[in-house]
Design a protein around this motif. Structure first.
Motif, PDB file in Angstrom:
ATOM      1  N   LYS A   1       0.835  -1.205   0.000  1.00 39.70           N
ATOM      2  CA  LYS A   1       0.000   0.000   0.000  1.00 39.70           C
ATOM      3  C   LYS A   1       0.866   1.251   0.000  1.00 39.70           C
TER       4      LYS A   1
ATOM      5  N   GLU B   1       8.178   8.167   2.770  1.00 36.76           N
ATOM      6  CA  GLU B   1       7.452   9.267   2.130  1.00 36.76           C
ATOM      7  C   GLU B   1       8.173  10.599   2.309  1.00 36.76           C
TER       8      GLU B   1
ATOM      9  N   ARG C   1       0.831   4.282  -2.759  1.00 38.58           N
ATOM     10  CA  ARG C   1       0.772   5.720  -2.462  1.00 38.58           C
ATOM     11  C   ARG C   1       1.898   6.475  -3.159  1.00 38.58           C
TER      12      ARG C   1
ATOM     13  N   GLU D   1      -0.152   9.007  -5.230  1.00 42.16           N
ATOM     14  CA  GLU D   1      -0.200  10.291  -4.549  1.00 42.16           C
ATOM     15  C   GLU D   1       1.052  11.127  -4.790  1.00 42.16           C
TER      16      GLU D   1
END
Length: 461
Positions: free
Chosen positions: A325, A362, A329, A333
């Protein structure tokens, strides 16, 4: 008699033009607007010249010197243009083996604009050649707004309203070697490698899909999607099972196509696959010089492997759902290219004891995005640079005394470090031992080629 092969076309060889379908003004618009970006203006010029020859001097026999003189090109170049037309489905070529070979060139009309944009190969090929903005503009050229007929009354007369038969006569039959031109060609005539539908059937259990349902599957679409996305029969089985789980057991072309795209984005790349002519695959001088080099092999690996497969390779086990997941992202994203994601995951896994945390990953992804990192090569370079800066930062921190001495002059110069080093330090200090720090430092010294001083067994200056 001369044996003819793909490269044996000679200027003296004869040819004649044939046509099985009428080619309309609308067909010409499709050829100029949609096919020309795929095969080039030269091939389209050859196609239009052949069409003019047929319409002005139907089926006249000519030799290939005509095209050489007309375009000012060699016979090899003319043949290359012709082969592009064949590959895209605008021309069929046949040869009659005589003392001087006679080629029959059958002009084929293009598919309709709707069929072109519905075809996953043709539409994706066009998208990869012209980009999104031009692709949308070309598509809009052929869109006709719908008009509402619900409130209107249909007053059209039928055939029997005006005509009725007065007598029945036997109509003359068509001669055996004659046929009518067909008015439309909806199916693409380009040829693809065969797809192993038997293997696909073997991967789908009868409990999940019975034989009747399997036979109703759109085989042509599945073959196109498999070729476009380089899916194996096992991959296509996964796509079909996911589509059945999401949309129900009765699959449609739309649901299969959407699931194939989503599967590609998750497992391969967020960028659409780019189709190109094989002649475009000639390696650059830089690539040739690096062939066989270990660094080039690693770069090639990062550019081709999926993030899920990379995680399997480096950890020797299936990745956790939370990690997948996180990858999703990064794709959706953060719009991070797949090769860059691969380098990032590899870097974090090796340098943080196999722990890939979402916050750290991230944070680094955002920093790389700000710096415009778009390729695996750039990602490798920045990861090495930041790792070097980080090691210097750690070594300076370790050399500082625990209690500051009031008589010791503090250094005003600080090494610049990435913004995410704060998080990295907190997480790493919990896990790393002093031996691991020394091992990483020694590896860095060897990589940078820093010579050891005499009598220095640790390699420090």
């Amino acid at each position: 008699m001369k044996k003819v092969t793909l490269v044996d076309l000679e200027p003296i060889d004869h040819y004649t033009i044939k046509r099985s379908h009428p080619i309309t003004e609308e067909d010409r618009h499709v050829v100029y607007s949609l096919y020309q970006p795929l095969v080039g203006i030269e091939s389209i010029s050859l196609y239009m010249m052949m069409l003019t020859e047929y319409e002005r001097k139907s089926e006249q026999v000519q030799n290939h010197y005509f095209y050489m003189n007309l375009f000012g090109e060699s016979i090899t170049t003319i043949q290359e243009w012709r082969m592009r037309l064949e590959a895209i489905g605008l021309l069929n070529s046949y040869v009659e083996q005589n003392e001087i070979p006679l080629y029959y060139y059958e002009l084929m009309p293009p598919v309709s604009a709707k069929s072109f944009f519905d075809d996953p190969l043709l539409s994706t090929f066009l998208f990869s050649k012209v980009g999104e903005a031009t692709y949308v503009r070309l598509r809009d050229l052929f869109i006709v707004p719908k008009w509402k007929k619900d409130a209107l009354h249909n007053v059209t007369r039928s055939f029997t309203d005006l005509f009725e038969p007065t007598s029945m006569r036997t109509l003359p039959a068509l001669e055996e070697n004659h046929q009518f031109e067909t008015s439309i060609k909806e199916e693409s005539s380009y040829r693809l490698p065969s797809f192993d539908f038997k293997a696909l059937r073997d991967h789908l259990s009868e409990q999940l899909m019975d034989d009747a349902q399997f036979e109703r599957l759109p085989k042509a679409l599945i073959q196109n999607l498999a070729h476009l996305y380089q899916y194996s029969p096992f991959d296509m089985a996964e796509v079909l099972l996911i589509a059945m789980n999401q949309y129900g057991v009765e699959l449609t072309e739309q649901t299969i196509r959407k699931t194939a795209v989503d599967f590609y984005k998750l497992n391969r790349s967020t960028e659409p696959p780019a189709l190109r002519r094989k002649a475009d695959d000639v390696p650059t001088t830089e690539e040739v010089s690096e062939v066989g080099d270990e660094k080039n092999d690693m770069l090639r690996y990062f550019n081709t492997v999926s993030p899920a497969q990379l995680l399997c390779d480096i950890s020797q086990k299936q990745p956790y759902p939370t990690t997948l997941k996180l990858v999703e992202r990064l794709m959706n994203e953060h719009s991070m290219p797949t090769p860059v994601i691969n380098v990032l995951l590899h870097y974090i896994y090796l340098n943080y004891n196999g722990k890939i945390t979402a916050s750290l990953t991230e944070t680094i992804a955002q920093q790389w995005a700000i710096k415009g990192i778009k390729t695996a090569k750039e990602a490798i370079a920045i990861s090495k640079l930041e790792h070097t800066q980080y090691q210097k930062y750690k070594e300076e921190k370790e050399r500082k005394p625990e209690r500051p001495n009031m008589y010791t002059k503090r250094s005003t110069r600080e090494e610049p470090v990435p913004e995410w080093f704060g998080k990295a330090t907190e997480e790493e200090e919990k896990e790393e031992t002093s031996e691991e720090v020394e091992r990483l430092r020694q590896a860095l010294i060897e990589e940078l080629g820093i010579p050891k001083k005499e009598g220095d067994t640790n390699g420090t200056n």
